[in-house]
Design a protein around this motif. Structure first.
Motif, PDB file in Angstrom:
ATOM      1  N   GLY A  72      43.975  51.582   4.610  1.00  0.00           N
ATOM      2  CA  GLY A  72      43.879  51.241   3.172  1.00  0.00           C
ATOM      3  C   GLY A  72      44.942  51.280   2.175  1.00  0.00           C
ATOM      4  O   GLY A  72      44.835  51.193   1.266  1.00  0.00           O
ATOM      5  N   ASP A  73      46.157  51.357   2.903  1.00  0.00           N
ATOM      6  CA  ASP A  73      47.276  51.524   2.187  1.00  0.00           C
ATOM      7  C   ASP A  73      48.204  50.076   2.251  1.00  0.00           C
ATOM      8  O   ASP A  73      48.204  49.693   3.299  1.00  0.00           O
ATOM      9  N   ALA A  74      48.675  49.811   1.068  1.00  0.00           N
ATOM     10  CA  ALA A  74      49.318  48.453   1.158  1.00  0.00           C
ATOM     11  C   ALA A  74      50.696  48.610   1.865  1.00  0.00           C
ATOM     12  O   ALA A  74      50.721  47.460   2.561  1.00  0.00           O
ATOM     13  N   THR A  75      51.154  49.431   1.676  1.00  0.00           N
ATOM     14  CA  THR A  75      52.558  49.688   2.440  1.00  0.00           C
ATOM     15  C   THR A  75      52.422  49.506   4.162  1.00  0.00           C
ATOM     16  O   THR A  75      53.192  48.956   4.836  1.00  0.00           O
ATOM     17  N   LYS A  76      51.367  50.301   4.506  1.00  0.00           N
ATOM     18  CA  LYS A  76      51.132  50.436   5.870  1.00  0.00           C
ATOM     19  C   LYS A  76      50.618  49.095   6.226  1.00  0.00           C
ATOM     20  O   LYS A  76      50.848  48.542   7.450  1.00  0.00           O
ATOM     21  N   ALA A  77      49.924  48.404   5.623  1.00  0.00           N
ATOM     22  CA  ALA A  77      49.474  47.090   5.770  1.00  0.00           C
ATOM     23  C   ALA A  77      50.655  46.144   5.724  1.00  0.00           C
ATOM     24  O   ALA A  77      50.551  45.462   7.088  1.00  0.00           O
ATOM     25  N   LEU A 131      41.007  44.832   2.669  1.00  0.00           N
ATOM     26  CA  LEU A 131      40.989  45.061   1.283  1.00  0.00           C
ATOM     27  C   LEU A 131      41.656  43.931   0.506  1.00  0.00           C
ATOM     28  O   LEU A 131      42.822  43.556   1.009  1.00  0.00           O
ATOM     29  N   SER A 132      41.332  43.540  -1.022  1.00  0.00           N
ATOM     30  CA  SER A 132      41.977  42.658  -1.557  1.00  0.00           C
ATOM     31  C   SER A 132      43.480  43.360  -1.803  1.00  0.00           C
ATOM     32  O   SER A 132      44.247  42.446  -1.818  1.00  0.00           O
ATOM     33  N   GLY A 133      43.542  44.510  -1.937  1.00  0.00           N
ATOM     34  CA  GLY A 133      44.891  45.183  -2.407  1.00  0.00           C
ATOM     35  C   GLY A 133      45.815  45.085  -1.199  1.00  0.00           C
ATOM     36  O   GLY A 133      46.949  44.495  -1.257  1.00  0.00           O
ATOM     37  N   THR A 134      45.362  45.423  -0.146  1.00  0.00           N
ATOM     38  CA  THR A 134      46.153  45.252   1.244  1.00  0.00           C
ATOM     39  C   THR A 134      46.682  43.743   1.522  1.00  0.00           C
ATOM     40  O   THR A 134      47.470  43.429   2.013  1.00  0.00           O
ATOM     41  N   SER A 135      45.532  42.883   1.164  1.00  0.00           N
ATOM     42  CA  SER A 135      45.747  41.576   1.614  1.00  0.00           C
ATOM     43  C   SER A 135      46.766  41.042   0.936  1.00  0.00           C
ATOM     44  O   SER A 135      47.626  40.243   1.294  1.00  0.00           O
ATOM     45  N   LEU A 136      46.656  41.390  -0.593  1.00  0.00           N
ATOM     46  CA  LEU A 136      47.791  40.689  -1.462  1.00  0.00           C
ATOM     47  C   LEU A 136      48.995  41.058  -1.128  1.00  0.00           C
ATOM     48  O   LEU A 136      50.073  40.467  -1.329  1.00  0.00           O
ATOM     49  N   ALA A 137      49.100  42.258  -0.544  1.00  0.00           N
ATOM     50  CA  ALA A 137      50.420  43.064  -0.063  1.00  0.00           C
ATOM     51  C   ALA A 137      51.104  42.289   1.027  1.00  0.00           C
ATOM     52  O   ALA A 137      52.331  42.298   1.366  1.00  0.00           O
ATOM     53  N   VAL A 138      50.139  41.531   1.906  1.00  0.00           N
ATOM     54  CA  VAL A 138      50.747  40.935   2.913  1.00  0.00           C
ATOM     55  C   VAL A 138      50.973  39.470   2.947  1.00  0.00           C
ATOM     56  O   VAL A 138      51.552  38.748   3.869  1.00  0.00           O
ATOM     57  N   VAL A 139      50.357  38.790   1.890  1.00  0.00           N
ATOM     58  CA  VAL A 139      50.327  37.452   1.989  1.00  0.00           C
ATOM     59  C   VAL A 139      51.704  36.908   1.986  1.00  0.00           C
ATOM     60  O   VAL A 139      51.745  35.630   2.604  1.00  0.00           O
ATOM     61  N   PRO A 140      52.620  37.583   1.222  1.00  0.00           N
ATOM     62  CA  PRO A 140      54.209  36.680   1.425  1.00  0.00           C
ATOM     63  C   PRO A 140      54.414  36.754   2.761  1.00  0.00           C
ATOM     64  O   PRO A 140      55.212  35.863   2.938  1.00  0.00           O
TER      65      PRO A 140
END
Lengths: 300, 389
Positions: B81-86, B107-116
């Motif tokens: 559930g961690d954005a950095t780890k995702a 999660l939305s948060g982790t997904s937004l962190a990886v879309v770029p």
């Protein structure tokens, strides 16, 4: 359509606040017992509460022990965890400084939480209420019978602890360690045993808090940290080391949260409690019941 | 025989077994698909069923001969559930494991962190999280080229609830929400869409994700006398709030939960307090209740049967998002092979794909593929879901 008068609403907020506050107070009392003897903040205090709830669920619901047996068995098991925490993590540290001991309790809390996750999984668990779930209506406010159990156990703990610290030899010895560990050991008090006892005692109180709150709020493996923060806040508010302070601090915190959420804005519920905490510390840095002279001597 | 000989022999035996077992499944190469779920941590209730579902599907596909004779090799990482780890996990999947496509994060948060990353490395990503922002670039007001998602959005859930409330003639509601990303996003949509459906919001209450009691918020709502309460949260709080609601004797004010309530565990945990509670759910939650002519009847029944048989636990709707994501990617792999650009084009042109949470129709302007019909309104009756009238 149901309606409720403002008096009824405020009474409801008070009842809820006092119940939640009682749990905070029990955690705060646990903090204080260990703080008084060792001058450290035991960050695993919240885990004792979590273990109390989950072990009770296991013994009462899964194994099927009756309440009257499961309750003391749970308290005994959690006390054992407290004893082990002292024997395995606190006692072996060769040159204990306050900081290294606190870090050891943080490590222990992570370990306990992880173990609980492996044993019980990540889902929350439910416990049947001790005396049913039929609410009692007073002045338009709804009171769950379980609320009385939570508040009742807080009162019981306060009475027993007061008696213990003022009337028994062991209790007095523990208070002596709190005042001055060096002098205490010079008069023949085994300070290490008192430290062990303080961990056992606060684990037991944590377990009671966990057992009584689970029927109201469920319990899952990672609930401990939040309770520890609230309990710590209560202990600081009342004055670290003061038992009446812990109880009053816990109740104030709970009532402010509840009134703030109900009357002003629920989004800033935690903020109200923190603002009051900061406000009190600003005018009386040692907390409501704390003594500034004593807190100057303490290392933490 | 000495201990050493035993050790050597048993090692040889183990290797031999490994060698023998290997060729039994003769695949001509493999298609690698990466997956990132929050398998542990606070949001493991999402990632855990997703991982189990994905593993089960991959096993099923491989037992049936793989895709085009190639093995479907699923590489799953835990984001906790961690954005950095995702972000690190997706980077590793694309650059080191060289996967054809990525499914997740949860999660939305982790997904937004990886879309770029999907855009940077031109790799198709099928997210299993709710927020529309995952596939929609707000700054540039256009669809993110490489990103798709399978779950319904909050908007659809709110639309489904409001449409149902309109039918019932309700127009005075109280809103409750948890102060997490999920709750805040749902609350935003509830408030935004209310005027369009003629809804008057008389109370807007919040609580924290680890709160133990919502009696204060409910008491306040009771004083405002709304016709219904709509609550937006996930995890234990949505169960605690139900119990408080029942304890306060507020059952005459019907309670509506978000689609986050979609697990039978919640009904059980509520210990009777969930009775009569409404929520919008995807077809996967109510497979056995669907009429036989429902387009999703067959796939949802099959999934439920397989999952409960393999894992011996009740189906969670969240696993269905992983089912949709992996099956969409598998379909694309079957049609075009491991060519990232072609997979993307194939996904974008997918029409009428029957999944667990709806019938997907993607287009260049729509990478969500679902509408409010992907939700059925469901009510809890006798401790189980029933389709609401």
């Amino acid at each position: 359509m149901e309606t409720i008068t403002l008096t009824g609403q405020i009474f409801q907020y008070l009842v809820t606040g006092i119940t939640v506050g009682s749990v905070y107070a029990m955690v705060a009392v646990g903090f204080n017992i260990i703080y008084n003897v060792t001058e450290i903040i035991n960050f695993a205090q919240g885990e004792f509460v979590m273990l109390g709830g989950l072990i009770m669920v296991f013994l009462h619901v899964a194994v099927g022990l009756p309440l009257i047996l499961a309750f003391p068995a749970t308290v005994a098991l959690v006390t054992l965890v407290g004893v082990l925490l002292d024997r395995l993590a606190i006692n072996p540290i060769r040159r204990p400084t306050v900081l290294s001991l606190i870090i050891a309790t943080i490590a222990a809390s992570i370990l306990i939480k992880g173990t609980a996750m492996f044993i019980w999984g990540k889902d929350p668990f439910d416990l049947p209420a001790f005396s049913g779930r039929d609410p009692i209506i007073v002045l338009g406010a709804v009171i769950q019978p379980q609320y009385f159990w939570v508040i009742g156990f807080l009162v019981l703990i306060v009475i027993v602890l007061t008696f213990f610290f003022e009337r028994t030899i062991i209790g007095k010895a523990m208070s002596a360690c709190a005042d001055n560990p060096d002098a205490a050991s010079l008069v023949g008090i085994d300070v290490k045993r008192m430290v062990l006892l303080s961990f056992a005692l606060s684990a037991a109180i944590g377990a009671v808090a966990g057992i009584t709150m689970t029927p109201i709020a469920l319990m899952e493996y990672d609930r401990g940290a939040m309770l520890a923060i609230k309990g710590f806040g209560a202990a600081v508010l009342g004055g670290l080391g003061s038992f009446p302070g812990a109880v009053i601090g816990g109740l104030i915190l709970g009532v402010i949260e509840s009134l703030g959420a109900g009357l002003i804005s629920s989004g800033y519920k935690d903020a109200f409690a923190l603002i009051v905490l900061l406000f009190v510390l600003f005018f009386k840095p040692s907390g409501i019941f704390g003594n500034i002279e004593i807190s100057k001597i303490k290392r933490f | 025989m000495t201990l050493r000989k035993i050790a050597v022999l048993s090692t040889i035996c183990l290797f031999a077994v490994g060698l023998l077992a290997g060729p039994a499944l003769a695949f001509k190469g493999a298609y690698k698909v990466g997956a990132v779920f929050s398998v542990t941590g606070r949001t493991s209730f999402l990632g855990d069923p997703e991982k189990k579902t994905a593993e089960m599907l991959a096993e099923k596909i491989n037992n049936a001969g793989g895709i085009n004779g190639k093995k479907l090799e699923l590489i799953i990482y835990d984001s906790e559930g961690d954005a950095t780890k995702a972000n690190l996990a997706v980077r590793k999947l694309i650059t080191q494991d060289k996967v054809c496509a990525v499914i997740g994060p949860s999660l939305s948060g982790t997904s937004l962190a990886v879309v770029p990353l999907a855009a940077k490395y031109e790799t198709p990503l099928v997210s299993c999280a709710a927020s529309y922002k995952i596939v929609w670039d707000d700054k540039e007001s256009k669809v993110r080229k490489w990103v798709f998602k399978t779950p319904q959005t909050d908007t659809m859930a709110v639309q489904a609830i409001y449409t149902y409330l309109n039918k019932k003639g309700v127009n005075k509601i109280a809103v409750m929400s948890v102060t997490s990303g999920f709750g805040a996003s749902g609350r935003g949509e509830l408030l935004r869409l209310a005027p369009g459906y003629g809804m008057k919001i008389v109370a807007d209450e919040k609580y924290g994700p680890k709160d133990t009691d919502m009696t204060a918020q409910l008491t306040k709502i009771k004083g405002k006398a709304p016709q219904v309460i709509v609550n937006w949260s996930v995890g234990p709080t949505q169960v605690v709030v139900l119990r408080n609601w029942k304890d306060l004797g507020m059952t005459s004010i019907p309670f509506y939960q978000s689609h986050g309530f979609g697990s039978r565990k919640n009904i059980k945990l509520a210990a009777g307090a969930a009775e009569g509670v409404y929520c919008p759910l995807g077809a996967v939650n109510v497979a056995e209740l669907l009429p036989d002519d429902h387009p999703q009847k067959a796939v949802t029944m099959q999934y439920m049967k397989d999952y409960t048989a393999k894992y011996n636990e009740p189906l969670s709707s969240f696993g269905g998002h992983a089912w949709d994501a992996l099956e969409l990617v598998a379909d694309a792999l079957k049609a075009v092979g491991c060519d990232k650009a072609k997979i993307r084009d194939y996904l974008e042109n997918t029409q009428g794909f029957v999944g667990q949470h709806g019938v997907f129709n993607f287009s260049p302007d729509d990478h969500i593929g679902l509408d409010k019909n992907a939700f059925q309104m469901v009510v809890v009756k006798d401790g189980d879901w029933t389709l609401a009238e």
